[in-house]
Design a protein around this motif. Structure first.
Motif, PDB file in Angstrom:
ATOM      1  N   ASN A  58       0.819  -1.214   0.000  1.00  0.00           N
ATOM      2  CA  ASN A  58       0.000   0.000   0.000  1.00  0.00           C
ATOM      3  C   ASN A  58       0.852   1.263   0.000  1.00  0.00           C
ATOM      4  O   ASN A  58       0.553   2.222  -0.723  1.00  0.00           O
ATOM      5  N   VAL A  59       1.892   1.282   0.794  1.00  0.00           N
ATOM      6  CA  VAL A  59       2.791   2.442   0.830  1.00  0.00           C
ATOM      7  C   VAL A  59       3.482   2.596  -0.516  1.00  0.00           C
ATOM      8  O   VAL A  59       3.578   3.700  -1.060  1.00  0.00           O
ATOM      9  N   LEU A  60       3.951   1.501  -1.071  1.00  0.00           N
ATOM     10  CA  LEU A  60       4.624   1.532  -2.367  1.00  0.00           C
ATOM     11  C   LEU A  60       3.689   2.059  -3.449  1.00  0.00           C
ATOM     12  O   LEU A  60       4.094   2.877  -4.288  1.00  0.00           O
ATOM     13  N   ALA A  61       2.432   1.652  -3.431  1.00  0.00           N
ATOM     14  CA  ALA A  61       1.458   2.161  -4.410  1.00  0.00           C
ATOM     15  C   ALA A  61       1.322   3.682  -4.287  1.00  0.00           C
ATOM     16  O   ALA A  61       1.227   4.387  -5.290  1.00  0.00           O
ATOM     17  N   GLY A  62       1.332   4.185  -3.069  1.00  0.00           N
ATOM     18  CA  GLY A  62       1.280   5.635  -2.856  1.00  0.00           C
ATOM     19  C   GLY A  62       2.505   6.333  -3.401  1.00  0.00           C
ATOM     20  O   GLY A  62       2.409   7.419  -3.991  1.00  0.00           O
ATOM     21  N   TRP A  63       3.672   5.730  -3.197  1.00  0.00           N
ATOM     22  CA  TRP A  63       4.903   6.326  -3.728  1.00  0.00           C
ATOM     23  C   TRP A  63       4.855   6.387  -5.254  1.00  0.00           C
ATOM     24  O   TRP A  63       5.304   7.362  -5.855  1.00  0.00           O
ATOM     25  N   ILE A  64       4.352   5.332  -5.861  1.00  0.00           N
ATOM     26  CA  ILE A  64       4.276   5.287  -7.323  1.00  0.00           C
ATOM     27  C   ILE A  64       3.352   6.396  -7.828  1.00  0.00           C
ATOM     28  O   ILE A  64       3.692   7.138  -8.749  1.00  0.00           O
ATOM     29  N   SER A  65       2.185   6.540  -7.209  1.00  0.00           N
ATOM     30  CA  SER A  65       1.242   7.563  -7.671  1.00  0.00           C
ATOM     31  C   SER A  65       1.724   8.975  -7.353  1.00  0.00           C
ATOM     32  O   SER A  65       1.347   9.928  -8.038  1.00  0.00           O
ATOM     33  N   ALA A  66       2.560   9.144  -6.338  1.00  0.00           N
ATOM     34  CA  ALA A  66       3.080  10.482  -5.994  1.00  0.00           C
ATOM     35  C   ALA A  66       3.878  11.083  -7.149  1.00  0.00           C
ATOM     36  O   ALA A  66       3.970  12.310  -7.260  1.00  0.00           O
ATOM     37  N   TRP A  67       4.409  10.250  -8.022  1.00  0.00           N
ATOM     38  CA  TRP A  67       5.197  10.753  -9.151  1.00  0.00           C
ATOM     39  C   TRP A  67       4.343  11.500 -10.162  1.00  0.00           C
ATOM     40  O   TRP A  67       4.871  12.176 -11.046  1.00  0.00           O
ATOM     41  N   ASP A  68       3.022  11.456 -10.023  1.00  0.00           N
ATOM     42  CA  ASP A  68       2.154  12.245 -10.895  1.00  0.00           C
ATOM     43  C   ASP A  68       2.442  13.735 -10.748  1.00  0.00           C
ATOM     44  O   ASP A  68       2.188  14.516 -11.660  1.00  0.00           O
ATOM     45  N   ALA A  69       2.980  14.142  -9.581  1.00  0.00           N
ATOM     46  CA  ALA A  69       3.321  15.553  -9.336  1.00  0.00           C
ATOM     47  C   ALA A  69       4.685  15.909  -9.930  1.00  0.00           C
ATOM     48  O   ALA A  69       5.129  17.044  -9.816  1.00  0.00           O
TER      49      ALA A  69
END
Length: 188
Positions: A58-69
């Motif tokens: 779950n944390v890793l999924a958040g890190w991946i999506s954070a790259w949208d910024a």
């Protein structure tokens, strides 16, 4: 750098003197879970240790999506081996959160400072108007030392909301004075 390419190949998204910095991928899950489940990494917050791989996923999924910024947390490799992670991720749309965590074998060698300098440079270039914040527990002296080496200044000291230890104190370091709404966002 092209984050799409970096996310689908073994090529780093960026580099420092000693580290290859990769956009996180789900294929990093096992190596990151080894790091996050290691109690030696959590001496300042034993309750933070990831007990199951689902938490890490779950944390890793958040890190991946954070790259949208345009910037987020990197997986740090030294000589091809994952030694930690860190970077700046946009939080609540109002501040860059600088974070870092390294394996015990990699600690004390300046790698967190090296990675963080690169992250600060990138965040400042991408959104110079956005404050850079590192929040940490007062008993994590090594993390505070990194923030101070980077030129961040202690801007707030207070209770660590949500911490199972009611005596825990949160320190908020930043690259500039923080507006009240930004400081409030760091408390979530």
């Amino acid at each position: 750098m092209n984050t799409d390419r970096a996310a689908t190949t073994d090529q780093p998204e960026d580099r420092t003197e000693r580290l290859d910095l990769h956009v996180p991928r789900m294929t990093d899950l096992d190596e990151l879970h080894r790091l996050y489940s290691d109690p030696r990494v959590w001496t300042h917050l034993p309750s933070g240790r990831f007990a199951d791989v689902g938490t890490t996923r779950n944390v890793l999924a958040g890190w991946i999506s954070a790259w949208d910024a345009g910037l987020g947390t990197w997986v740090a490799r030294e000589d091809g081996k994952v030694v930690g992670h860190g970077g700046c991720a946009l939080r609540n749309g109002v501040f860059w959160n600088l974070g870092y965590r390294f394996s015990p074998e990699a600690q004390g060698r300046g790698l967190a400072t090296e990675l963080s300098r690169r992250a600060l440079d990138r965040a400042t270039t991408l959104r110079p108007e956005t404050p850079i914040v590192a929040y940490l527990l007062e008993n994590n002296r090594a993390s505070a030392a990194v923030a101070e080496k980077l030129g961040l200044t202690l801007r707030h000291r207070g209770p660590d909301a949500g911490n199972p230890d009611p005596s825990a104190i949160r320190l908020v370091y930043a690259d500039r004075p923080l507006q009240p709404e930004v400081l409030k966002a760091t408390q979530k």
